[in-house]
Motif scaffolding. Sequence first.
Motif, PDB file in Angstrom:
ATOM      1  N   UNK A 161       0.809  -1.207   0.000  1.00  0.00           N
ATOM      2  CA  UNK A 161       0.000   0.000   0.000  1.00  0.00           C
ATOM      3  C   UNK A 161       0.839   1.253   0.000  1.00  0.00           C
ATOM      4  N   UNK A 162       0.148   2.393   0.013  1.00  0.00           N
ATOM      5  CA  UNK A 162       0.806   3.685   0.000  1.00  0.00           C
ATOM      6  C   UNK A 162       1.491   3.932   1.345  1.00  0.00           C
ATOM      7  N   UNK A 163       2.333   4.953   1.347  1.00  0.00           N
ATOM      8  CA  UNK A 163       3.157   5.202   2.528  1.00  0.00           C
ATOM      9  C   UNK A 163       2.320   5.506   3.769  1.00  0.00           C
ATOM     10  N   UNK A 164       1.109   6.056   3.573  1.00  0.00           N
ATOM     11  CA  UNK A 164       0.277   6.397   4.714  1.00  0.00           C
ATOM     12  C   UNK A 164      -0.601   5.239   5.168  1.00  0.00           C
ATOM     13  N   UNK A 165      -0.644   4.158   4.406  1.00  0.00           N
ATOM     14  CA  UNK A 165      -1.471   3.013   4.769  1.00  0.00           C
ATOM     15  C   UNK A 165      -0.709   2.115   5.736  1.00  0.00           C
ATOM     16  N   UNK A 166      -1.393   1.568   6.744  1.00  0.00           N
ATOM     17  CA  UNK A 166      -0.714   0.673   7.687  1.00  0.00           C
ATOM     18  C   UNK A 166      -0.191  -0.562   6.969  1.00  0.00           C
ATOM     19  N   UNK A 167       0.914  -1.162   7.444  1.00  0.00           N
ATOM     20  CA  UNK A 167       1.372  -2.430   6.878  1.00  0.00           C
ATOM     21  C   UNK A 167       0.225  -3.430   6.885  1.00  0.00           C
ATOM     22  N   UNK A 168      -0.027  -4.051   5.756  1.00  0.00           N
ATOM     23  CA  UNK A 168      -1.268  -4.803   5.582  1.00  0.00           C
ATOM     24  C   UNK A 168      -1.371  -6.053   6.453  1.00  0.00           C
ATOM     25  N   UNK A 169      -0.360  -6.899   6.454  1.00  0.00           N
ATOM     26  CA  UNK A 169      -0.504  -8.207   7.095  1.00  0.00           C
ATOM     27  C   UNK A 169      -0.824  -8.112   8.585  1.00  0.00           C
ATOM     28  N   UNK A 170      -0.058  -7.397   9.400  1.00  0.00           N
ATOM     29  CA  UNK A 170      -0.401  -7.352  10.832  1.00  0.00           C
ATOM     30  C   UNK A 170      -1.741  -6.662  11.092  1.00  0.00           C
ATOM     31  N   UNK A 171      -2.052  -5.656  10.318  1.00  0.00           N
ATOM     32  CA  UNK A 171      -3.310  -4.924  10.473  1.00  0.00           C
ATOM     33  C   UNK A 171      -4.497  -5.840  10.183  1.00  0.00           C
ATOM     34  N   UNK A 172      -4.390  -6.609   9.103  1.00  0.00           N
ATOM     35  CA  UNK A 172      -5.457  -7.510   8.688  1.00  0.00           C
ATOM     36  C   UNK A 172      -5.576  -8.697   9.637  1.00  0.00           C
ATOM     37  N   UNK A 173      -4.454  -9.277  10.009  1.00  0.00           N
ATOM     38  CA  UNK A 173      -4.480 -10.449  10.892  1.00  0.00           C
ATOM     39  C   UNK A 173      -5.071 -10.103  12.258  1.00  0.00           C
ATOM     40  N   UNK A 174      -4.754  -8.935  12.762  1.00  0.00           N
ATOM     41  CA  UNK A 174      -5.280  -8.517  14.058  1.00  0.00           C
ATOM     42  C   UNK A 174      -6.805  -8.416  14.022  1.00  0.00           C
ATOM     43  N   UNK A 175      -7.330  -7.846  12.941  1.00  0.00           N
ATOM     44  CA  UNK A 175      -8.784  -7.701  12.822  1.00  0.00           C
ATOM     45  C   UNK A 175      -9.465  -9.058  12.670  1.00  0.00           C
ATOM     46  N   UNK A 176      -8.880  -9.942  11.884  1.00  0.00           N
ATOM     47  CA  UNK A 176      -9.457 -11.271  11.685  1.00  0.00           C
ATOM     48  C   UNK A 176      -9.480 -12.043  13.000  1.00  0.00           C
ATOM     49  N   UNK A 177      -8.387 -12.001  13.721  1.00  0.00           N
ATOM     50  CA  UNK A 177      -8.315 -12.700  15.010  1.00  0.00           C
ATOM     51  C   UNK A 177      -9.370 -12.178  15.978  1.00  0.00           C
ATOM     52  N   UNK A 178      -9.589 -10.874  15.966  1.00  0.00           N
ATOM     53  CA  UNK A 178     -10.510 -10.257  16.923  1.00  0.00           C
ATOM     54  C   UNK A 178     -11.959 -10.661  16.699  1.00  0.00           C
ATOM     55  N   UNK A 179     -12.353 -10.964  15.454  1.00  0.00           N
ATOM     56  CA  UNK A 179     -13.762 -11.268  15.169  1.00  0.00           C
ATOM     57  C   UNK A 179     -13.985 -12.725  14.768  1.00  0.00           C
ATOM     58  N   UNK A 180     -12.956 -13.563  14.945  1.00  0.00           N
ATOM     59  CA  UNK A 180     -13.102 -14.983  14.620  1.00  0.00           C
ATOM     60  C   UNK A 180     -14.161 -15.628  15.511  1.00  0.00           C
ATOM     61  N   UNK A 181     -15.059 -16.380  14.898  1.00  0.00           N
ATOM     62  CA  UNK A 181     -16.151 -17.027  15.608  1.00  0.00           C
ATOM     63  C   UNK A 181     -15.724 -18.397  16.165  1.00  0.00           C
ATOM     64  N   UNK A 182     -16.647 -19.056  16.840  1.00  0.00           N
ATOM     65  CA  UNK A 182     -16.334 -20.347  17.458  1.00  0.00           C
ATOM     66  C   UNK A 182     -15.931 -21.405  16.441  1.00  0.00           C
TER      67      UNK A 182
END
Length: 244
Positions: free
Chosen positions: A160-181
């Motif tokens: 992504x662009x210089x102002x966008x957060x690094x994708x992998x840790x940003x995405x993985x954190x969100x996925x982990x947070x909303x993962x269902x049972x």
Amino acid sequence: MSREAPNLAVLIDSDNAQAAVISDLLAEVSQVGTATVKRAYGDWTTPQLSSWKEVLNVHAIQPVQQFSYTSGKNATDSALIIDAMDLLHGGRVDGFCLVSSDSDFTRLATRIREEGLLVIGFGERKTPKAFVAACDRFLYTDILKRSGGSSGSGGGGRQGDSDAPPLKPFLCEAITAVTQDDGWAPLGMVGSLLQKNDPSFDARNYGFRKLSELVKAQNYLTVQEVPISPGSSQMHLSVRLRGG
């Protein structure tokens, strides 16, 4: 918001926005709601705003004249803020689209959100982080004219662009947070959390048109379609970390 298609006020700081992006910007607004108020603020007697004249006519944007009595653009900012507060307390709109790269509108965005109304910001990459964070959603105007999506190599896609957060840790954190049972995270919930964590998050910042295209291109994720409820024929996307 009470309406299925919210009424939105599009308020443009013409001193601090580009006329060339307005067509695409209004198309983006139309995906969220109806632009019932469209106003552009500036000193229309100056040649610096000449590029706006055709845009104003084509899109039925009301120009609001504000003479530059002193150096700087504080008069324009003040006129926009006053009108915004009038609209806020008049109960005529469900949300605001603030078009500017100026940090002066940070408090305005915060105040509108305190009343429970939606705030979408539009600005250039130079927009201060405080203004971006004050909005429910913020779109960098350079992504509006990008065409198509990225092919997304299997290596995880663009960072992504210089102002966008690094994708992998940003995405993985969100996925982990909303993962269902069941071990899967509904993509809609992932997208909502990404937006809350960073109002400027947009798949187009990473070269993809949609979030679904972005996650499918990441080699550390597995994506599948699942029924929205047991026995339903309607499907939605779910995602999980590969190997999870």
